[in-house]
Design a protein around this motif. Structure first.
Motif, short mmCIF file in Angstrom:
data_model
loop_
_atom_site.label_atom_id
_atom_site.label_comp_id
_atom_site.label_asym_id
_atom_site.label_seq_id
_atom_site.Cartn_x
_atom_site.Cartn_y
_atom_site.Cartn_z
N LYS A 1 -14.72 24.10 -5.51
CA LYS A 1 -15.91 23.46 -4.97
C LYS A 1 -15.81 23.24 -3.47
O LYS A 1 -16.79 22.88 -2.83
CB LYS A 1 -16.15 22.12 -5.67
N ARG A 2 -14.63 23.33 -2.91
CA ARG A 2 -14.49 23.08 -1.48
C ARG A 2 -13.52 24.05 -0.79
O ARG A 2 -12.45 23.64 -0.33
CB ARG A 2 -14.05 21.64 -1.23
N THR B 1 -13.93 7.94 -4.39
CA THR B 1 -14.42 8.83 -3.33
C THR B 1 -15.92 9.04 -3.44
O THR B 1 -16.58 9.36 -2.46
CB THR B 1 -13.73 10.20 -3.43
N GLU C 1 -17.09 17.89 0.28
CA GLU C 1 -16.69 16.78 -0.59
C GLU C 1 -15.34 16.22 -0.18
O GLU C 1 -14.99 15.10 -0.51
CB GLU C 1 -16.61 17.27 -2.03
N ALA D 1 -12.71 11.87 0.64
CA ALA D 1 -11.32 11.48 0.41
C ALA D 1 -10.63 11.14 1.72
O ALA D 1 -9.84 10.19 1.80
CB ALA D 1 -10.58 12.62 -0.29
#
Lengths: 351, 453
Positions: free
Chosen positions: B220-221, B100, B136, B140
């Motif tokens: 983080k997301r 990714t 992020e 993916a």
């Protein structure tokens, strides 16, 4: 009664499927809530690559995680325990009794423990002795040991803000508490001079026992309501702090860095906590974070070895890695850890 | 002869002489006043309760509704075959070696080019920093898209990426220029660029169905976190509860109500069922951990264990209303059935139970609704975990790790990133919606089919 028939047949299917439950094909990880955000970030990125399923990560505290790890070997036990403090001999003994003989210790990096207060409050420049004078049970006043009655930080040490003392510290089930006690309270007890007076008055058979009792006395904090132990996560500390703007809370560096809009961090011994000052060791209150891995599960639970390699890779915990971006402090000896993980090195006995 | 008392007709109890019935006396006044006061207390109590409810709803909805809208970045991404498929065979197995991180770089590059193409001034931001404005998670998504359809390689696709949580927070008012200046995860320059891109139509805010379908995401997301796994997990558990609690509960009630002799033992059982309904739910969690996981060897975090625990918890709550419904069927129905020669079992299955069914179903649905919102027993059996993969199809999927709606809320309130506050409140709205639907169904069933004798 068609409804009864449907229910009965569904029940039968359920019962039958219980016998065909398949082997576990995803990792189970449990432990420290400090390590939890780091572990989920890695787990997510690991699962995303599509080769293995995303590991299931639970929190619950370092001690609980290690206890779960030591429960035994087999699919119904966890594979990795995250821990924000080092494993204890008692854990290793329990592990051994339950057949968990090979434990790998993986140091993933360092985390700083910071003192933070409301963003609109005054600045704090703390020394560990100040913290002890504020919340320790017995403090030195005019050369004598007295019960702590300091009401404001200015009472504890001249020069600090005249703000009511209210400290939110982690509860005893957290690994963070252990480090806080060791690096702040014990150190502060010594540097404030209280330790010497306590030691002089301590009882015990020999010097070692006296010293142990003195440390224990140092660790006994005030019980008149100025110290609040937080058993939940840092979010609970944060909401308590929002409710009482006078409070000073103990947080992990990474948590603080993601909430800089609400929190103001205190310097300790004149050093501002940051990944840089923690990495070079000038910021005094930091601790290593660990994963404890059940080696007997490598090769049995698919993806365990790959997950470990992935976790300690430079992309994750290297100086530019994802976790470092999030607030973990990189371990300067990462190369050694990577080599140890590759070789599945079992941890040495505790010294 | 004495003078006739003009009020003598009112009798000796009237007390005051010369008093009209229309002018209330002191005691009546006092009684009326006390009734008025009592009514006022009632109104105050109701008002307080309504205000509390209103406050709760306002705080949940104002914090949670933004979770249903999300900031997206829409950009054309050129899928460079030389980078994404180094071997050049178009074989998904070989292409999987590009992680990714590789795809993330492609998206960052595409956004930087789009910024230039639209003639937007990016200030001092580097291409890497511009790339950080994209979640992020999109890397993916793009990777899965390409691996599913390798023919896309070499083409340019219009790709819709989630914006980073801080950018999203800026448009929702959570992040300001002032906080961004202190935040190492973003910067005022990025927010300014986001403003410009929004004016240029690259950044849009719209309804986010992904909140209901996407899986949990790491700290983080927060922008990519969704309730998909939690909703499936909750449905699986409700399925298990329905399959077990309904037949067992109905059978137990029918036996106790229609067949069991009335003696000390059945009295004892009856009292215990009533007691069980009042046992705190966490106790069932401890029981579940001990029996199903430690002794039974069932997996942690699995909906089957959650379902079994909730079944135990729901059983008394189904048995009690079911017995009440059976009791409400008049004895004349039973007598008539027995009178024309039906057996006891026929009487129950052909007449009593069908007539009691609306009450039984109402009790079941309300029991299920309670079970759906239950958190405490699930904490102990490992449901509070980071679970990213959807569980498989039942029946084997019941043994896969999964989350559940109430524990997902609990989980999100503990996350460090401020973006999760809105997610947790949004999840509460979803849970409330489920509960309202179930309770409405119970009310409609009762209204429509209930018979009064």
């Amino acid at each position: 009664m068609s409804l009864m028939k449907i229910s009965a047949s569904a029940f039968a299917i359920l019962a039958a499927s219980a016998l065909t439950a398949s082997a576990r094909d995803q990792l189970q990880i449990s432990g420290s809530s400090t390590v939890l955000p780091f572990a989920t970030i890695v787990a997510e990125a690991f699962g995303e690559q599509g080769t293995f399923k995303t590991p299931v990560v639970e929190g619950g505290g370092s001690g609980a995680g290690r206890a779960a790890l030591c429960k035994g070997v087999g699919e119904d036990t966890i594979d990795i325990a995250n821990s924000s403090s080092r494993i204890k001999q008692s854990d290793i003994d329990t592990c051994k009794t339950n057949g968990v003989t090979d434990i790998m210790e993986v140091k993933i990096g360092y985390d700083g423990i910071v003192f933070a207060s409301d963003i609109n409050g005054p600045d704090f420049a703390l020394k560990v002795a100040d913290v002890y004078n504020a919340i320790g049970g017995q403090v030195v006043k005019d050369g004598k040991l007295v019960a702590n009655t300091n009401a404001t930080w200015a009472d504890a040490t001249a020069g600090l803000p005249a703000q009511k003392i209210l400290a939110l510290i982690p509860g005893s089930k957290h690994g963070t508490r252990e480090v806080f006690t060791q690096k702040v309270i014990d150190a502060g007890c010594k540097s404030s001079g209280a330790y010497d007076l306590i030691l002089a008055a301590a009882t015990g058979k020999d010097d070692a026992e006296k010293a142990a009792n003195a440390t224990k006395a140092c660790d006994t904090l005030r019980t008149d309501g100025v110290v609040t132990e937080i058993d939940g996560d840092y979010t609970e500390t944060l909401s308590r702090l929002a409710a009482d703007k006078n409070a000073v809370g103990v947080f992990g560096l990474s948590f603080y860095e993601n909430n800089t809009d609400k929190l103001k961090v205190a310097t300790v011994e004149g050093i501002l906590p940051s990944t840089a000052t923690i990495a070079d060791g000038t910021y005094p209150v930091s601790r290593p974070l660990y994963m404890y891995v059940k080696k007997q599960h490598i090769g049995v639970i698919p993806g365990l070895q790959e997950y470990l390699d992935f976790f300690v890779s430079d992309d994750m915990v290297g100086p530019e890695g994802k976790l470092i971006e999030y607030g973990l402090v990189a371990d300067p000896n990462l190369a050694q850890t990577q080599a140890d993980v590759k070789a599945d090195k079992v941890m040495d006995p505790l010294k | 002869m004495t003078a006739i008392d003009p009020t003598g007709a009112a009798g000796p109890s009237s007390g005051v002489t010369g008093h009209s019935l229309f002018a209330p006396d002191q005691r009546t006044n006092a009684r009326n006043a006390s009734e008025k006061r009592f009514r006022a207390y009632g109104v105050v109590a109701i008002t307080l309760a309504l205000l509390a409810l209103l406050w709760l709803l306002i705080s949940i909805f104002s914090a949670g509704l933004p979770a249903f809208r999300q900031t997206f970045i829409e950009i054309p991404v050129t899928l460079d075959a030389a980078v994404l498929d180094k071997a050049g065979h178009g074989d998904p197995k070989e292409m999987a070696s590009v992680t990714t991180i590789g795809y993330g770089k492609q998206i960052a590059k595409a956004l930087a080019e789009e910024v230039k193409a639209k003639g937007v001034d990016a200030g001092t931001l580097t291409d890497k920093e511009i790339g950080e404005m994209v979640s992020e998670d999109s890397a993916a998504n793009l990777r899965n898209m390409v691996l599913a359809n390798p023919k896309l390689l070499g083409t340019t696709v219009q790709f819709q990426a989630l914006a980073n949580g801080r950018i999203d927070g800026y448009f929702k008012g959570r992040v300001t220029m002032e906080t961004a200046a202190r935040d190492k995860n973003t910067s005022p320059e990025k927010l300014m660029l986001a403003d410009k891109l929004r004016a240029a139509g690259v950044v849009v805010m719209k309804f986010n169905p992904g909140f209901l379908t996407m899986t949990d995401a790491s700290d983080k997301r927060p922008e990519a976190a969704g309730l998909g796994v939690a909703i499936i997990g909750s449905l699986y558990m409700m399925f298990v509860v329905l399959c077990l609690a309904l037949p067992i509960g109905v059978a137990a009630s029918v036996y106790l109500e229609e067949f069991a002799p009335k003696n000390r033992w059945t009295d004892l059982i009856e009292v215990n069922i009533a007691n069980l309904a009042a046992v705190p739910s966490i106790v069932y969690g401890i029981l579940g951990l001990g029996i199903f996981i430690n002794i039974g060897g069932l997996p942690r975090s699995a909906p089957i264990v959650g379902g079994l625990v909730l079944t135990l918890m729901t059983l008394p709550r189904i048995i009690i209303p079911t017995r009440a419904a059976l009791k409400a069927v008049p004895p004349s129905i039973r007598d008539a059935a027995l009178g024309v020669g039906a057996s006891k079992l026929q009487t129950v299955t052909h007449h009593v139970l069908p007539l009691a069914m609306p009450g039984v179903l109402t009790g079941t649905i309300i029991g299920l609704a309670q079970a759906l919102g239950e958190t405490a027993p699930l904490l102990l059996i490992g449901m509070v975990a980071f679970v990213k993969d959807f569980p498989g199809a039942p029946p084997s999927g019941l043994f896969d790790p999964s989350s559940a709606l109430p524990v997902q809320i609990y989980n999100w309130t503990q996350r460090g990133d401020p973006g999760f506050v809105e997610r947790a409140s949004g999840a509460i709205i979803v849970l409330l919606a489920f509960l309202i639907v179930m309770n409405t169904a119970a009310i409609i069933l009762r209204r429509k089919y209930e018979r009064r004798w």
